[in-house]
Design a protein around this motif. Sequence first.
Motif, PDB file in Angstrom:
ATOM      1  N   UNK A  82       6.126   0.321 -40.478  1.00 48.11           N
ATOM      2  CA  UNK A  82       6.240   1.105 -41.710  1.00 48.11           C
ATOM      3  C   UNK A  82       5.203   0.847 -42.796  1.00 48.11           C
ATOM      4  N   UNK A  83       4.702  -0.386 -42.913  1.00 52.60           N
ATOM      5  CA  UNK A  83       3.845  -0.670 -44.061  1.00 52.60           C
ATOM      6  C   UNK A  83       3.091  -1.978 -43.860  1.00 52.60           C
ATOM      7  N   UNK A  84       2.173  -2.218 -44.797  1.00 50.01           N
ATOM      8  CA  UNK A  84       1.515  -3.521 -44.874  1.00 50.01           C
ATOM      9  C   UNK A  84       1.940  -4.282 -46.130  1.00 50.01           C
ATOM     10  N   UNK A  85       2.789  -3.656 -46.960  1.00 51.85           N
ATOM     11  CA  UNK A  85       3.225  -4.295 -48.200  1.00 51.85           C
ATOM     12  C   UNK A  85       4.060  -5.537 -47.929  1.00 51.85           C
ATOM     13  N   UNK A  86       4.830  -5.523 -46.833  1.00 53.64           N
ATOM     14  CA  UNK A  86       5.608  -6.686 -46.414  1.00 53.64           C
ATOM     15  C   UNK A  86       4.815  -7.407 -45.322  1.00 53.64           C
ATOM     16  N   UNK A  87       4.455  -8.667 -45.518  1.00 56.76           N
ATOM     17  CA  UNK A  87       3.523  -9.335 -44.600  1.00 56.76           C
ATOM     18  C   UNK A  87       3.988  -9.403 -43.150  1.00 56.76           C
ATOM     19  N   UNK A  88       5.290  -9.436 -42.896  1.00 60.26           N
ATOM     20  CA  UNK A  88       5.773  -9.690 -41.539  1.00 60.26           C
ATOM     21  C   UNK A  88       5.301  -8.655 -40.535  1.00 60.26           C
ATOM     22  N   UNK A  89       5.154  -7.401 -40.938  1.00 65.00           N
ATOM     23  CA  UNK A  89       4.856  -6.352 -39.958  1.00 65.00           C
ATOM     24  C   UNK A  89       3.549  -6.607 -39.228  1.00 65.00           C
ATOM     25  N   UNK A  90       2.498  -6.928 -39.969  1.00 67.47           N
ATOM     26  CA  UNK A  90       1.194  -7.139 -39.352  1.00 67.47           C
ATOM     27  C   UNK A  90       1.022  -8.560 -38.823  1.00 67.47           C
ATOM     28  N   UNK A  91       1.633  -9.535 -39.506  1.00 65.56           N
ATOM     29  CA  UNK A  91       1.407 -10.935 -39.145  1.00 65.56           C
ATOM     30  C   UNK A  91       2.314 -11.421 -38.021  1.00 65.56           C
ATOM     31  N   UNK A  92       3.508 -10.839 -37.915  1.00 62.89           N
ATOM     32  CA  UNK A  92       4.467 -11.315 -36.921  1.00 62.89           C
ATOM     33  C   UNK A  92       4.853 -10.242 -35.917  1.00 62.89           C
ATOM     34  N   UNK A  93       5.438  -9.145 -36.406  1.00 67.95           N
ATOM     35  CA  UNK A  93       6.030  -8.169 -35.497  1.00 67.95           C
ATOM     36  C   UNK A  93       5.016  -7.550 -34.543  1.00 67.95           C
ATOM     37  N   UNK A  94       3.913  -7.054 -35.081  1.00 63.85           N
ATOM     38  CA  UNK A  94       2.947  -6.381 -34.206  1.00 63.85           C
ATOM     39  C   UNK A  94       2.412  -7.302 -33.113  1.00 63.85           C
ATOM     40  N   UNK A  95       1.837  -8.471 -33.453  1.00 65.49           N
ATOM     41  CA  UNK A  95       1.282  -9.295 -32.374  1.00 65.49           C
ATOM     42  C   UNK A  95       2.338  -9.786 -31.389  1.00 65.49           C
ATOM     43  N   UNK A  96       3.537 -10.090 -31.871  1.00 63.32           N
ATOM     44  CA  UNK A  96       4.579 -10.574 -30.969  1.00 63.32           C
ATOM     45  C   UNK A  96       5.036  -9.486 -30.009  1.00 63.32           C
ATOM     46  N   UNK A  97       5.174  -8.257 -30.500  1.00 68.31           N
ATOM     47  CA  UNK A  97       5.567  -7.152 -29.622  1.00 68.31           C
ATOM     48  C   UNK A  97       4.477  -6.872 -28.598  1.00 68.31           C
ATOM     49  N   UNK A  98       3.238  -6.798 -29.044  1.00 66.60           N
ATOM     50  CA  UNK A  98       2.139  -6.516 -28.115  1.00 66.60           C
ATOM     51  C   UNK A  98       2.048  -7.584 -27.026  1.00 66.60           C
TER      52      UNK A  98
END
Length: 357
Positions: A40-56
């Motif tokens: 959804x966004x980059x305003x909350x750090x978790x999406x880019x720093x945690x969720x994306x790389x872990x899912x990939x």
Amino acid sequence: MHGLGLRGAAGLLAVLLAVSLAGCTDDGGEGELTIGLLLPSRAVPRWEKSDRPLIEKRVKELCSECRVVYANAENDAASQRQQMTSMITRGVSALLLDVVDPKALRSSVHAAQREGIPVVAYDRLAEGPISGFVSFDGAQVGRLQGQALLKGMGARADGGGVVMVNGDPSSPNAAWYEGGARAVLQDEVRILKSYDTVGWRTENAHDHMSAAVSALGPGAIDGVLAANDSIAAGVISALKSARVAPLPPVTGQDADLDAVQRIVEGEQYMTVYKPFRLETEAAAAMAVALARGNDIDSLVRTTVDSPTTEDVPAILLTPTAVTRETIGRLVRDGVYTVDQICTPKFRPACVRAGLTR
């Protein structure tokens, strides 16, 4: 809805892993499978720093012939609709959707269904004919925040004044968290002001808190229920700018590194730790299974109802409250190292908190 503890989650993930690997071949006979990931966004750090790389990473571990195509909506529903349309057009095998605005994306979920593309709602419950939902129990997140705030307020919890700085009103999770928190707070404290924070943005939270201090006076605010760590950052900045001292207890969520450092230093009282690895592994396994055409209904342990769909197969994981006294949990779980938390600025506070190598 029923939460799923960490031990139960580990067992469930083992089952999901086995099923998602069923029928998997490495000879290329099935061809490449593509999983679309919409965050959804980059305003909350978790999406880019945690969720994306872990899912990939997890998708690739589960399925060597799978690849992930990624898009970030930058908190704009129109952009997310376009991104989802693009992925549907290119014929992805499954979609992992962390929805910006459930109502605005409902038609896109229907469009995916018409093309035979299963949609897994990730972290936030989407509307329309979704195939599954993976998240943490949002009501429990709010309850943990409320309980910790009362503890942090001490004697002031008996009728004291609280300001609530909630999440984005377009996010279904914001109301989920708020409901859990209010269930704990409503008979214990006076809720003096309540704000919705568009985009979960730090600067918007700062404006809300500044307005609350101006309207109420600094001495009237005994605690602040901040919905996540980005909001807590704005709240604390506004309190410090208004020279409120001592700072009242402030809650948070997501265990962002800067929030952990604020907790060590004593500026933020708590955060809600949600082990993202468990969430991302469950979501990746569910998406891979659906991309292969496997039935997941027998794998999940509960169902949820959205405003449009009943009995959505769901995995709801259990969050944990973290305070200064329990911050070592994040190090033991490998979320951060002591060196990452205890930079030179924070080393004295880390020593006082017992956070050492």
